[in-house]
Design an enzyme around this catalytic site. Structure first.
Site, mmCIF file in Angstrom:
data_model
loop_
_atom_site.group_PDB
_atom_site.id
_atom_site.type_symbol
_atom_site.label_atom_id
_atom_site.label_comp_id
_atom_site.label_asym_id
_atom_site.label_seq_id
_atom_site.Cartn_x
_atom_site.Cartn_y
_atom_site.Cartn_z
ATOM 1 N N CYS A 2 128.310 42.274 55.515
ATOM 2 C CA CYS A 2 127.296 43.235 55.937
ATOM 3 C C CYS A 2 127.514 44.599 55.290
ATOM 4 O O CYS A 2 128.631 44.961 54.955
ATOM 5 C CB CYS A 2 127.356 43.409 57.443
ATOM 6 S SG CYS A 2 127.358 41.889 58.361
ATOM 7 N N GLY A 101 131.061 43.519 61.848
ATOM 8 C CA GLY A 101 132.209 43.092 62.647
ATOM 9 C C GLY A 101 131.760 42.170 63.769
ATOM 10 O O GLY A 101 130.633 41.665 63.758
ATOM 11 N N GLU A 481 141.126 27.413 39.843
ATOM 12 C CA GLU A 481 140.202 28.547 39.741
ATOM 13 C C GLU A 481 138.921 28.128 39.002
ATOM 14 O O GLU A 481 137.817 28.523 39.390
ATOM 15 C CB GLU A 481 140.913 29.721 39.040
ATOM 16 C CG GLU A 481 140.070 30.942 38.747
ATOM 17 C CD GLU A 481 139.430 31.583 39.972
ATOM 18 O OE1 GLU A 481 139.729 31.186 41.105
ATOM 19 O OE2 GLU A 481 138.561 32.453 39.774
ATOM 20 N N GLU A 488 131.256 27.391 43.449
ATOM 21 C CA GLU A 488 130.666 28.479 44.244
ATOM 22 C C GLU A 488 129.375 29.027 43.639
ATOM 23 O O GLU A 488 128.521 29.501 44.363
ATOM 24 C CB GLU A 488 131.668 29.597 44.504
ATOM 25 C CG GLU A 488 132.065 30.401 43.301
ATOM 26 C CD GLU A 488 133.140 31.442 43.621
ATOM 27 O OE1 GLU A 488 133.259 31.851 44.778
ATOM 28 O OE2 GLU A 488 133.854 31.841 42.693
ATOM 29 N N LYS A 603 130.849 39.024 49.308
ATOM 30 C CA LYS A 603 131.846 39.580 48.391
ATOM 31 C C LYS A 603 133.157 39.874 49.103
ATOM 32 O O LYS A 603 134.215 39.632 48.569
ATOM 33 C CB LYS A 603 131.292 40.845 47.726
ATOM 34 C CG LYS A 603 132.204 41.434 46.670
ATOM 35 C CD LYS A 603 132.380 40.505 45.485
ATOM 36 C CE LYS A 603 133.391 40.999 44.487
ATOM 37 N NZ LYS A 603 133.851 39.928 43.589
HETATM 38 C C1 F6R Z 1 135.808 33.578 44.628
HETATM 39 C C2 F6R Z 1 136.160 34.758 45.376
HETATM 40 C C3 F6R Z 1 136.794 34.573 46.709
HETATM 41 C C4 F6R Z 1 137.770 35.705 47.000
HETATM 42 C C5 F6R Z 1 138.306 35.608 48.420
HETATM 43 C C6 F6R Z 1 139.325 36.691 48.700
HETATM 44 O O1 F6R Z 1 135.227 33.898 43.405
HETATM 45 O O2 F6R Z 1 135.917 35.861 44.965
HETATM 46 O O3 F6R Z 1 137.425 33.341 46.814
HETATM 47 O O4 F6R Z 1 138.814 35.659 46.077
HETATM 48 O O5 F6R Z 1 137.250 35.712 49.328
HETATM 49 O O6 F6R Z 1 138.781 37.943 48.486
HETATM 50 P P1 F6R Z 1 139.684 39.208 48.209
HETATM 51 O O7 F6R Z 1 140.360 39.002 46.899
HETATM 52 O O8 F6R Z 1 138.740 40.362 48.176
HETATM 53 O O9 F6R Z 1 140.666 39.292 49.328
#
Ligand code: F6R
Length: 608
Positions: A2, A101, A481, A488, A603
Site C-alpha cells: 500500500c 498495515g 533466482e 513471477e 514491491k
Molecule cells: C522478487 C523479489 C522478492 C523480494 C522479497 C524480499 O523479484 O523482489 O522476492 O526479494 O520480497 O524483498 P526485500 O529484498 O525488499 O526484503
C-alpha cells in the site's frame, strides 16, 4: 504494498495526489482513492483497479481543494472493491483515514463500536479507526488520534483528516514507513519518498511510535503521550530521472541495463585493489569483533534469500566461518541458536519486508550483532540494525528485483573480502578477487550485448508451460533466482534445482516439451554439470545453456547457448543472473504480461 500520500499547501491537491500515487504504483496495489477537503467538507473518491480508473471517477465527479490524502491499497482484509478501498470515512463522514498495515484487534473494536450504533460499510480492519476517531473526537484531531491509538493493536502507517479540524493531516507510524516531506509554504506526507520527490528532497523519516501533526507551514512530531520529539531533516539523494523509465519500455528493462553502473556504485570507494580488501564504513564492528565472530546467520526473503545463499558459500569458502541461511519468515518463529558472537546479516532491498524486519529484531533480542544489507536509505531495517552496508543500486521500481540482486551479491563479496583478509586470506588472493570485481561492470556490459539473441530465444519458448533451471555450486542459487524471475513476471511455472538433484525426482518431468536452463559457466563443477546436461538430452529435453567458454564437451548437447565472460566462481552469479533476467523479461513481454507490476505481487511486503 500500500502507498500513502498527503498534501497541504497552495497547489491544487488532486493532481498532486494522483501523481504521487502513480509514482508508488510499482509497489503493487489493487484499488486506490483520495479524500479532499474543499473548504467546507471532506469528500472521497475510490475505485477498484488501477489509478486510471480513479482518474476517470474524478473526471466524472471532480474534487478540488488544497488539503488531501490518497492511498493505493493491496488487499488484505476483504477483496479489492470500491467499498474496501481507502480512504475510509467515519459514520458521520467527518473523518477520513488511509492506513497501511494490519489492525489485529479490529474484530473486538468493530463489535464494541457496533454496540455504540456504528454501522460498518466495508470488510476492512481500517474502518474501525475512522469510527473510533469520530467517537473520541473532542475538538482536536491529534488528541482523538492519540486516544484511538491507545486502543489499537497492530501495525500501521496512518494518515487522518477531519473536517472539524480541517487544515491539518495527522499521521502515525508503527511498523509501516511514513515520512514528512518538508516544503516551503507546503508540506507532504508519504510512505515512499518517490511519491514526493518531484516537489521536495527534504524529508523527516518518522520512527515507530511517532505521531505527526502536519499543517501547511509547520509540522511537529510527538509521542503517544503528546511529548514533542525531535527528528532530523534528511535529504533524498537520488534524482527524479532514476524513478522514470527514461526511454525504456519497462522499469525492469531499464534496471537490467543499469547494472554496469549499479554494480559499480556498490563498489565505489569500497574496493581497495592494492591491499586486496574492501572498506565498509558502516559496519560498526571493530577489528576484534570481526575476528571473533563464531557464526553467521543470513536472513532474507525471495530474491534476497537467493543472494544470501551465494553469500553463505563465499563466507564459508574464504573466511571458514559457519554460515546458515534462513528464510526470515521461518527464522522468526524458530528457536535458533544465537550467541553474542553471532553475526546476523539481514538482506533486504526495500529494508521494509515485515518478516525480515521481525527476524532481525529476534536475532537482536537474542544477542546477535545485526548488519543490514539494504538498498533503500532510511528504511526501517537500515535504521534499526547495528550497522550495515547500503547497496547504492539506486531506486528499484520494477517489482521483480534485478539490479538490487546483483548489488547484493557484490556487497556480500565486498564484506567477505574484508572479513577474509582479517582472517587468513593472503594479499595475493585478495588482490585477485578485488581485480575480478573491478572488471564486473565491463563484463556486465558485454553480457547485455546478448539482449537481442536472448529475445530470439524468448520467442521460441514463450508458450512453454513449465521450465526447469539447474545449476551447481555458486550457480545453484543463480538457477533459483532465474526460475523465480520467470515465474513471477511471466506466470510460467518454473523450478530451480541443484543440477544433480534432478535425478531424484524432477527428471520424470523431462520430455521434448520441457525447456531446461542450465547455468553452466566454466567453474569448479563444470564437468559435473555437463553430465547433467547429457541426462536431459538423453530424454529429449530442450536445453538453454549459459556458458563461459567454447567447450568441445558441450557439442551436440545445447539447443541455445548464451555466452558470458569468465570470472571467479564466486562472482559468476553476478554475470549469469543478467541473461536470466533478460530471458524472463522477454518471455513475459511476449506473453503480454505486466512486467513491472505482476499480478498479486508487491514491491515491499510489509505484512507477515
Ligand atoms: C522478487 C523479489 C522478492 C523480494 C522479497 C524480499 O523479484 O523482489 O522476492 O526479494 O520480497 O524483498 P526485500 O529484498 O525488499 O526484503
Amino acid at each position: 504494498m500500500c502507498g500513502i500520500i498527503g498534501y497541504l499547501g497552495p497547489k491544487d491537491v488532486v493532481p498532486l495526489l494522483i501523481e504521487g500515487l502513480k509514482r508508488m504504483e510499482y509497489r503493487g496495489y489493487d484499488s486506490a482513492g483520495v479524500a479532499v477537503y474543499d473548504g467546507k467538507t471532506l469528500n472521497t473518491r475510490r475505485t477498484p483497479g488501477k489509478i486510471a480508473k480513479l482518474e476517470a471517477a474524478l473526471a466524472a465527479a471532480p474534487l478540488a481543494g488544497h488539503v488531501g490524502i490518497g492511498h493505493t491499497r493491496w488487499a488484505t482484509h476483504g477483496p479489492p472493491t470500491e467499498k474496501n478501498a481507502h480512504p475510509h470515512r467515519s459514520a458521520d463522514g467527518t473523518v477520513a483515514v488511509v492506513h497501511n498495515g494490519i489492525i489485529e484487534n479490529a474484530n473486538a473494536l468493530r463489535s464494541a463500536l457496533q454496540e455504540l450504533g456504528y454501522v460498518f460499510t466495508s470488510d476492512t480492519d481500517t474502518e474501525v479507526i475512522a469510527h473510533l476517531i469520530q467517537e473520541l473526537f473532542d475538538g482536536s484531531l491529534e488528541e482523538a488520534l492519540l486516544a484511538a491509538l491507545s486502543k489499537i493493536e497492530g501495525t500501521y502507517g496512518l494518515a487522518v483528516m477531519c473536517d472539524k479540524d480541517p487544515n491539518k493531516i495527522v499521521a502515525a507510524r508503527k511498523g509501516s514507513p511514513l515520512l514528512i516531506g518538508v516544503g516551503v509554504g507546503e508540506n507532504f506526507l508519504a510512505s515512499d519518498p518517490s511519491a514526493i520527490l518531484a516537489h521536495t528532497r527534504q524529508v523527516v523519516y518518522l520512527d515507530d511510535g511517532d505521531i505527526a501533526v502536519i499543517e501547511r507551514d509547520s509540522y511537529r512530531v510527538i509521542d503517544a503521550h503528546a511529548t514533542p520529539m525531535s527528528r532530523k531533516v534528511d535529504r533524498i539523494l537520488w534524482d527524479l530521472a532514476e524513478i522514470e523509465r527514461g526511454g525504456f519500455d519497462h522499469f525492469m528493462l531499464k534496471e537490467i541495463f543499469e547494472q554496469p553502473t549499479s554494480v559499480e556504485n556498490t563498489m565505489r570507494g569500497r574496493l581497495i585493489l592494492d591491499d586486496g580488501t574492501a572498506k565498509l564504513g558502516g559496519l560498526n564492528l571493530s577489528h576484534d569483533e570481526l575476528l571473533h565472530i563464531d557464526n553467521v546467520i543470513i536472513t532474507a526473503c525471495g530474491t534476497s534469500w537467493h543472494s544470501a545463499l551465494i553469500g553463505e558459500m563465499m563466507i564459508e569458502e574464504l573466511c571458514r566461518i559457519p554460515v546458515e541461511v534462513e528464510y526470515a519468515s521461518e527464522f522468526r518463529y524458530k528457536n535458533p541458536i544465537v550467541t553474542d558472537r553471532t553475526l546476523c546479516i539481514v538482506m533486504s532491498q526495500s529494508g521494509e519486508t515485515a518478516d525480515t524486519l521481525a527476524a532481525m529484531r529476534e536475532a537482536k533480542r537474542r544477542g546477535a550483532r545485526t548488519l543490514g544489507f539494504v538498498n533503500v536509505v532510511g528504511s526501517t531495517i537500515a535504521r534499526e540494525d547495528d550497522g550495515g552496508v547500503y547497496l547504492h543500486a539506486g531506486p528499484e521500481i520494477g517489482v521483480a528485483s534485478t539490479k538490487a540482486f546483483t548489488s547484493q551479491v557484490v556487497a556480500l563479496a565486498l564484506f567477505t573480502l574484508k572479513l577474509a583478509r582479517k582472517h587468513d586470506l593472503s594479499v595475493v588472493r585478495g588482490r585477485e578477487i578485488a581485480q575480478a570485481m573491478h572488471h564486473l561492470p565491463d563484463q556486465i556490459r558485454t553480457v547485455l550485448e546478448s539482449a537481442k539473441a536472448i529475445e530470439t530465444i524468448a520467442e521460441e519458448f514463450k508458450d512453454a508451460t513449465n521450465f526447469l533451471y539447474l545449476g551447481r555450486g555458486y550457480s545453484f542459487p543463480t538457477a533459483l533466482e532465474g526460475a523465480l524471475k520467470l515465474k513471477e513476471i511471466s506466470y510460467i511455472h518454473a523450478e530451480g534445482y541443484p543440477a544433480a538433484e534432478m535425478k531424484h525426482g524432477p527428471i520424470a518431468l523431462i520430455d521434448e516439451e520441457m525447456p531446461v536452463v542450465f547455468v553452466a559457466p566454466h567453474d569448479a563443477v563444470f564437468e559435473k554439470v555437463v553430465s547433467n546436461i547429457q541426462e536431459v538430452r538423453a530424454r529429449h529435453g530442450r536445453t538453454i545453456v549459459i556458458t563461459s567458454r567454447d567447450e568441445p564437451n558441450l557439442k551436440g548437447l545445447i539447443d541455445y547457448e548464451i555466452r558470458i565472460p569468465e570470472t571467479l566462481d564466486m562472482l559468476m552469479p553476478i554475470l549469469a543472473a543478467v541473461p536470466l533476467q533478460l530471458l524472463a523479461y522477454y518471455i513475459a513481454v511476449k506473453r503480454g504480461a505486466n512486467v513491472d507490476q505482476p499480478r498479486n505481487l508487491a514491491k515491499s511486503v510489509t505484512v507477515e
